[in-house]
Design a protein around this motif. Structure first.
Motif, short mmCIF file in Angstrom:
data_model
loop_
_atom_site.label_atom_id
_atom_site.label_comp_id
_atom_site.label_asym_id
_atom_site.label_seq_id
_atom_site.Cartn_x
_atom_site.Cartn_y
_atom_site.Cartn_z
N MET A 114 0.83 -1.20 0.00
CA MET A 114 0.00 0.00 0.00
C MET A 114 0.86 1.26 0.00
SD MET A 114 -3.06 -0.94 -0.31
CE MET A 114 -3.77 0.68 -0.09
N VAL A 115 1.96 1.22 0.76
CA VAL A 115 2.88 2.36 0.76
C VAL A 115 3.47 2.56 -0.64
CG1 VAL A 115 5.08 3.22 1.65
CG2 VAL A 115 3.43 2.18 3.20
N ALA A 116 3.91 1.47 -1.24
CA ALA A 116 4.47 1.55 -2.59
C ALA A 116 3.42 2.01 -3.60
CB ALA A 116 5.03 0.19 -3.02
N LEU A 117 2.17 1.59 -3.39
CA LEU A 117 1.09 1.98 -4.30
C LEU A 117 0.84 3.48 -4.23
CD1 LEU A 117 -1.26 1.10 -6.20
CD2 LEU A 117 -2.65 0.83 -4.15
N VAL A 118 0.69 4.01 -3.01
CA VAL A 118 0.38 5.43 -2.86
C VAL A 118 1.53 6.30 -3.38
CG1 VAL A 118 -0.06 7.25 -1.18
CG2 VAL A 118 -1.18 5.03 -0.94
N ILE A 119 2.75 5.99 -2.95
CA ILE A 119 3.89 6.81 -3.37
C ILE A 119 4.16 6.64 -4.86
CG2 ILE A 119 6.36 7.21 -3.06
CD1 ILE A 119 6.07 6.28 -0.19
N GLY A 120 4.17 5.39 -5.33
CA GLY A 120 4.50 5.15 -6.74
C GLY A 120 3.49 5.73 -7.70
N VAL A 121 2.19 5.57 -7.41
CA VAL A 121 1.16 6.10 -8.30
C VAL A 121 1.20 7.62 -8.32
CG1 VAL A 121 -1.33 6.35 -8.61
CG2 VAL A 121 -0.36 4.10 -8.14
N THR A 122 1.30 8.25 -7.15
CA THR A 122 1.36 9.71 -7.09
C THR A 122 2.60 10.25 -7.79
OG1 THR A 122 0.20 9.65 -4.97
CG2 THR A 122 1.33 11.69 -5.55
N TYR A 123 3.73 9.68 -7.49
CA TYR A 123 5.00 10.15 -8.07
C TYR A 123 5.03 9.94 -9.57
CZ TYR A 123 10.06 11.03 -8.08
OH TYR A 123 11.31 11.55 -8.31
N GLY A 124 4.66 8.74 -10.02
CA GLY A 124 4.69 8.45 -11.46
C GLY A 124 3.69 9.27 -12.25
N ALA A 125 2.49 9.47 -11.69
CA ALA A 125 1.48 10.26 -12.39
C ALA A 125 1.90 11.71 -12.51
CB ALA A 125 0.14 10.15 -11.66
N LEU A 126 2.48 12.27 -11.45
CA LEU A 126 2.96 13.65 -11.51
C LEU A 126 4.08 13.80 -12.53
CD1 LEU A 126 2.99 14.71 -7.74
CD2 LEU A 126 1.61 15.70 -9.56
N ALA A 127 5.04 12.89 -12.50
CA ALA A 127 6.17 12.98 -13.43
C ALA A 127 5.70 12.88 -14.87
CB ALA A 127 7.18 11.87 -13.13
N ARG A 133 11.50 19.02 -17.96
CA ARG A 133 12.65 18.87 -17.07
C ARG A 133 12.25 18.28 -15.73
NH1 ARG A 133 16.06 24.55 -17.89
NH2 ARG A 133 16.59 24.21 -20.11
N THR A 134 11.06 18.62 -15.28
CA THR A 134 10.59 18.05 -14.01
C THR A 134 10.51 16.53 -14.09
OG1 THR A 134 9.30 20.05 -13.56
CG2 THR A 134 8.74 18.06 -12.31
N ASP A 135 9.97 16.02 -15.18
CA ASP A 135 9.89 14.58 -15.39
C ASP A 135 11.29 13.97 -15.42
OD1 ASP A 135 9.05 12.02 -16.07
OD2 ASP A 135 9.03 12.47 -18.21
N GLY A 136 12.20 14.62 -16.14
CA GLY A 136 13.57 14.10 -16.22
C GLY A 136 14.24 14.06 -14.87
N PHE A 137 14.08 15.13 -14.08
CA PHE A 137 14.69 15.17 -12.76
C PHE A 137 14.10 14.10 -11.85
CE2 PHE A 137 14.48 16.67 -8.35
CZ PHE A 137 15.83 16.81 -8.07
N MET A 138 12.77 13.93 -11.87
CA MET A 138 12.13 12.95 -11.01
C MET A 138 12.55 11.53 -11.37
SD MET A 138 8.32 14.67 -10.75
CE MET A 138 7.64 13.53 -9.54
N MET A 139 12.69 11.26 -12.66
CA MET A 139 13.10 9.92 -13.07
C MET A 139 14.57 9.65 -12.78
SD MET A 139 10.56 8.14 -14.04
CE MET A 139 9.66 8.92 -12.69
#
Length: 303
Positions: A114-127, A133-139
């Motif tokens: 669940m932790v991985a789901l919340v963080i991963g979905v939010t982070y990946g969707a935002l990126a 450049r924001t996407d590049g930096f986050m990745m």
């Protein structure tokens, strides 16, 4: 010719309704296909049975997880005195410890996922949605985190904070969201070029609303499949950490810790490793069957 706001809003509303209707229809079809998968449905029943017994057995069994009987040290499985799975090197009933360990292992698997789901979905969707450049930096940050070995990270946490079960959640959750974010980012890059997303952007909807209403609901298919595969992965990681002495510690127990303790008595008391390993293997198979069933049900070629 300029487009009037009302026309643009109307087209967005129609696109929204069409996208929502199609999405509901596809999910309904996927649910019907999934219910026809006997292996997946049987796995759900078995997992539910294991979860229920893991909750109820330690509550009502005659022996507690720490009740020791010096007359019953390494006693083989028998129906005498309710030692159905035998006893361990301290005379403790193995059955109640296996089911109590199931509580810990399943809880760690579910919560870290669940932790991985919340963080991963939010982070990946935002990126994926912001891009540039924001996407590049986050990745690139994700790439740096990938380079950090899990075992090294756990050793650092144990050295600094000491051994406790919360470190297991932190260590596993801090690593396992990375792949989730990559999956969601890739799906977001595909979805954000759709007409209904472009219409929402054109009428001035906020990024938060677009992500919540359009992006995330349309990337859940691959995410749901990956979650069913991530839960057993996290359970195995916990078992591995407990096996090498960096995970769950006494007086708590888990399947990994029980397997670690039983490995030293393999010749004289094979039941100490047989029962926890069997429950762990059954759980792994069930989650994999469910994941296969979801993958087949959500396969676009079958729509």
């Amino acid at each position: 010719m300029s487009t009037r706001p009302g026309e643009l809003l109307g087209s967005s509303t129609l696109a929204d309704a069409a996208a929502g209707h199609a999405s509901r229809s596809l999910w309904a079809q996927a649910a019907r296909r999934f219910r026809r998968n006997r292996a997946a449905m049987g796995s759900i029943f078995v997992l539910g049975l294991i979860a229920i017994t893991a909750i109820l057995v330690p509550m009502f069994w005659p022996h507690g997880i720490e009740d020791a009987s010096w007359e019953k040290i390494l006693a083989p499985p028998s129906f005498d005195d309710w030692h159905w799975f035998g006893t361990d090197a301290n005379g403790r009933d193995l059955l109640v410890r296996v089911f109590y360990g199931g509580r810990i292992s399943l809880t760690i698997g579910l919560l870290t996922t669940m932790v991985a789901l919340v963080i991963g979905v939010t982070y990946g969707a935002l990126a994926g949605f912001i891009g540039g450049r924001t996407d590049g930096f986050m990745m690139r940050f994700v790439d740096v985190m990938y380079s950090l070995p899990l075992l090294f990270f756990v050793i650092i946490l144990v050295t600094v904070f000491g051994r406790n079960i919360y470190l297991v959640f932190v260590a596993i959750g801090a690593v396992e969201w990375l792949t989730m974010s990559r999956i969601v980012r890739g799906q977001t890059l595909t979805v954000k070029g759709k007409e209904f997303v472009e219409s929402a952007v054109a009428i001035g909807m906020s990024r938060r609303s677009i992500l919540a209403r359009y992006i995330i609901p349309n990337v859940l298919g691959p995410v749901v499949v990956y979650v069913t595969l991530l839960i057993p992965t996290n359970i195995v990681i916990e078992s591995y950490l407990s096996f090498i002495g960096l995970g769950v510690q006494e007086p708590l127990t888990s399947w990994g810790l029980l397997i670690s303790q039983g490995s030293g008595q393999l010749d004289s008391a094979p039941w100490l490793i047989f029962f926890p390993a069997t429950f762990l293997a059954i759980t792994m198979f069930c989650f994999n069957f469910i994941g296969d069933g979801l993958r087949d049900a959500l396969d676009p070629r079958d729509r």
